[in-house]
Write a protein that holds these residues in place. Structure first.
Motif, PDB file in Angstrom:
ATOM      1  N   ARG A  79       7.892  20.782  -6.167  1.00  0.00           N
ATOM      2  CA  ARG A  79       7.637  22.550  -7.015  1.00  0.00           C
ATOM      3  C   ARG A  79       7.451  23.136  -5.894  1.00  0.00           C
ATOM      4  NH1 ARG A  79       4.874  21.681 -10.771  1.00  0.00           N
ATOM      5  NH2 ARG A  79       6.457  20.924 -12.454  1.00  0.00           N
ATOM      6  N   SER A  80       6.333  22.105  -5.473  1.00  0.00           N
ATOM      7  CA  SER A  80       5.763  23.089  -4.288  1.00  0.00           C
ATOM      8  C   SER A  80       6.131  23.281  -2.893  1.00  0.00           C
ATOM      9  CB  SER A  80       4.480  22.032  -3.821  1.00  0.00           C
ATOM     10  OG  SER A  80       3.159  22.338  -4.894  1.00  0.00           O
ATOM     11  N   PHE A  81       7.332  22.456  -2.362  1.00  0.00           N
ATOM     12  CA  PHE A  81       7.815  22.033  -1.358  1.00  0.00           C
ATOM     13  C   PHE A  81       8.993  22.758  -1.766  1.00  0.00           C
ATOM     14  CE2 PHE A  81      12.156  21.052   0.652  1.00  0.00           C
ATOM     15  CZ  PHE A  81      11.862  20.870   1.951  1.00  0.00           C
ATOM     16  N   ALA A  82       9.859  23.376  -2.775  1.00  0.00           N
ATOM     17  CA  ALA A  82      10.890  23.849  -2.757  1.00  0.00           C
ATOM     18  C   ALA A  82      10.180  25.520  -3.285  1.00  0.00           C
ATOM     19  CB  ALA A  82      11.545  24.054  -4.291  1.00  0.00           C
ATOM     20  N   HIS A  83       9.669  25.796  -3.842  1.00  0.00           N
ATOM     21  CA  HIS A  83       8.613  27.173  -3.765  1.00  0.00           C
ATOM     22  C   HIS A  83       9.244  28.084  -3.120  1.00  0.00           C
ATOM     23  CE1 HIS A  83       6.647  30.256  -6.410  1.00  0.00           C
ATOM     24  NE2 HIS A  83       6.547  30.695  -5.066  1.00  0.00           N
ATOM     25  N   SER A 124       0.999  -1.245   0.087  1.00  0.00           N
ATOM     26  CA  SER A 124       0.044   0.015  -0.485  1.00  0.00           C
ATOM     27  C   SER A 124       1.176   0.974  -0.177  1.00  0.00           C
ATOM     28  CB  SER A 124      -0.870   0.325   0.635  1.00  0.00           C
ATOM     29  OG  SER A 124      -1.655  -1.425   1.019  1.00  0.00           O
ATOM     30  N   ALA A 125       1.783   1.355   0.749  1.00  0.00           N
ATOM     31  CA  ALA A 125       2.986   2.459   0.895  1.00  0.00           C
ATOM     32  C   ALA A 125       3.715   2.683  -0.491  1.00  0.00           C
ATOM     33  CB  ALA A 125       3.769   2.799   1.644  1.00  0.00           C
ATOM     34  N   LEU A 126       4.060   1.622  -1.502  1.00  0.00           N
ATOM     35  CA  LEU A 126       4.329   1.553  -2.481  1.00  0.00           C
ATOM     36  C   LEU A 126       3.304   1.957  -3.417  1.00  0.00           C
ATOM     37  CD1 LEU A 126       6.167  -1.807  -2.951  1.00  0.00           C
ATOM     38  CD2 LEU A 126       7.652   0.790  -1.979  1.00  0.00           C
ATOM     39  N   LEU A 127       2.272   1.837  -3.581  1.00  0.00           N
ATOM     40  CA  LEU A 127       0.969   2.406  -4.262  1.00  0.00           C
ATOM     41  C   LEU A 127       0.645   3.756  -4.382  1.00  0.00           C
ATOM     42  CD1 LEU A 127      -1.707  -0.868  -4.087  1.00  0.00           C
ATOM     43  CD2 LEU A 127       0.269   0.055  -6.281  1.00  0.00           C
ATOM     44  N   VAL A 128       0.811   4.001  -2.840  1.00  0.00           N
ATOM     45  CA  VAL A 128       0.942   5.872  -2.667  1.00  0.00           C
ATOM     46  C   VAL A 128       1.994   6.512  -3.080  1.00  0.00           C
ATOM     47  CG1 VAL A 128       0.742   7.325  -1.070  1.00  0.00           C
ATOM     48  CG2 VAL A 128      -0.355   5.332  -0.602  1.00  0.00           C
ATOM     49  N   ALA A 129       3.252   6.464  -3.275  1.00  0.00           N
ATOM     50  CA  ALA A 129       4.486   6.916  -3.516  1.00  0.00           C
ATOM     51  C   ALA A 129       4.160   6.445  -5.009  1.00  0.00           C
ATOM     52  CB  ALA A 129       6.027   5.844  -2.753  1.00  0.00           C
ATOM     53  N   ASP A 130       3.500   5.871  -5.858  1.00  0.00           N
ATOM     54  CA  ASP A 130       3.954   5.554  -7.566  1.00  0.00           C
ATOM     55  C   ASP A 130       2.551   6.479  -7.409  1.00  0.00           C
ATOM     56  OD1 ASP A 130       4.424   4.300  -9.743  1.00  0.00           O
ATOM     57  OD2 ASP A 130       2.636   3.176  -9.772  1.00  0.00           O
ATOM     58  N   ALA A 131       1.769   6.787  -7.178  1.00  0.00           N
ATOM     59  CA  ALA A 131       0.473   8.031  -7.415  1.00  0.00           C
ATOM     60  C   ALA A 131       0.861   9.527  -7.361  1.00  0.00           C
ATOM     61  CB  ALA A 131      -0.115   8.086  -6.322  1.00  0.00           C
ATOM     62  N   ALA A 132       2.464   9.313  -6.622  1.00  0.00           N
ATOM     63  CA  ALA A 132       2.246  10.868  -6.353  1.00  0.00           C
ATOM     64  C   ALA A 132       3.544  11.572  -7.641  1.00  0.00           C
ATOM     65  CB  ALA A 132       4.018  10.611  -5.230  1.00  0.00           C
ATOM     66  N   ASP A 133       2.888  12.572  -7.546  1.00  0.00           N
ATOM     67  CA  ASP A 133       3.857  13.543  -8.386  1.00  0.00           C
ATOM     68  C   ASP A 133       4.942  13.877  -8.016  1.00  0.00           C
ATOM     69  OD1 ASP A 133       5.138  14.611 -11.134  1.00  0.00           O
ATOM     70  OD2 ASP A 133       2.976  15.573 -11.209  1.00  0.00           O
ATOM     71  N   PRO A 134       6.486  13.750  -8.257  1.00  0.00           N
ATOM     72  CA  PRO A 134       7.424  13.942  -7.561  1.00  0.00           C
ATOM     73  C   PRO A 134       7.699  15.211  -8.146  1.00  0.00           C
ATOM     74  CG  PRO A 134       8.443  12.634  -8.787  1.00  0.00           C
ATOM     75  CD  PRO A 134       6.865  12.279  -8.829  1.00  0.00           C
ATOM     76  N   VAL A 135       8.046  15.193  -9.063  1.00  0.00           N
ATOM     77  CA  VAL A 135       7.874  17.124  -9.996  1.00  0.00           C
ATOM     78  C   VAL A 135       7.279  17.880  -9.206  1.00  0.00           C
ATOM     79  CG1 VAL A 135       8.268  18.388 -11.965  1.00  0.00           C
ATOM     80  CG2 VAL A 135       8.552  16.448 -12.411  1.00  0.00           C
ATOM     81  N   SER A 136       5.855  17.768  -9.172  1.00  0.00           N
ATOM     82  CA  SER A 136       4.794  18.577  -8.712  1.00  0.00           C
ATOM     83  C   SER A 136       4.884  19.074  -7.202  1.00  0.00           C
ATOM     84  CB  SER A 136       3.387  18.436  -8.830  1.00  0.00           C
ATOM     85  OG  SER A 136       2.311  19.155  -8.289  1.00  0.00           O
ATOM     86  N   CYS A 137       5.471  18.336  -6.299  1.00  0.00           N
ATOM     87  CA  CYS A 137       5.717  17.916  -4.839  1.00  0.00           C
ATOM     88  C   CYS A 137       6.971  18.439  -4.478  1.00  0.00           C
ATOM     89  CB  CYS A 137       5.985  16.753  -4.664  1.00  0.00           C
ATOM     90  SG  CYS A 137       4.311  15.750  -4.261  1.00  0.00           S
TER      91      CYS A 137
END
Length: 98
Positions: free
Chosen positions: A80-84, A65-78
């Motif tokens: 961008r939001s974190f670094a902004h 389940s953790a891997l499925l959640v991780a796979d659904a994440a968009d790392p570029v978008s995340c």
């Protein structure tokens, strides 16, 4: 915030960061939570598939389940939001184009 959810996610992150199977007592020691609290949270995460419990070794690893959640994440978008806010502060302090 809901403390039990926060604690469960803390344990999930702790197991994921280790990348090696961990037992209840080790997770308890590293998290600062009591052994009974740690065990209940780990069992709950395992029941929902976020952790996998190896009966033979009596240790936990990251579950499907953790891997499925991780796979659904968009790392570029995340990222961008974190670094902004950091990029904006860097630009304000230096005046440079970032």
């Amino acid at each position: 915030m809901i403390q039990s959810v926060q604690r469960a996610l803390q344990l999930l992150n702790l197991v994921a960061a280790e990348r090696a199977p961990l037992g209840v007592r080790e997770v308890s020691r590293r998290s600062g939570l009591t052994v009974p609290t740690t065990q209940n949270l780990l069992k709950t995460l395992a029941a929902e598939g976020f952790l996998h419990f190896d009966e033979r070794e009596r240790k936990y690893t990251v579950g499907l389940s953790a891997l499925l959640v991780a796979d659904a994440a968009d790392p570029v978008s995340c990222m961008r939001s974190f670094a902004h806010p950091f990029v904006e502060r860097l630009q304000a302090e230096t005046g440079a184009t970032v």
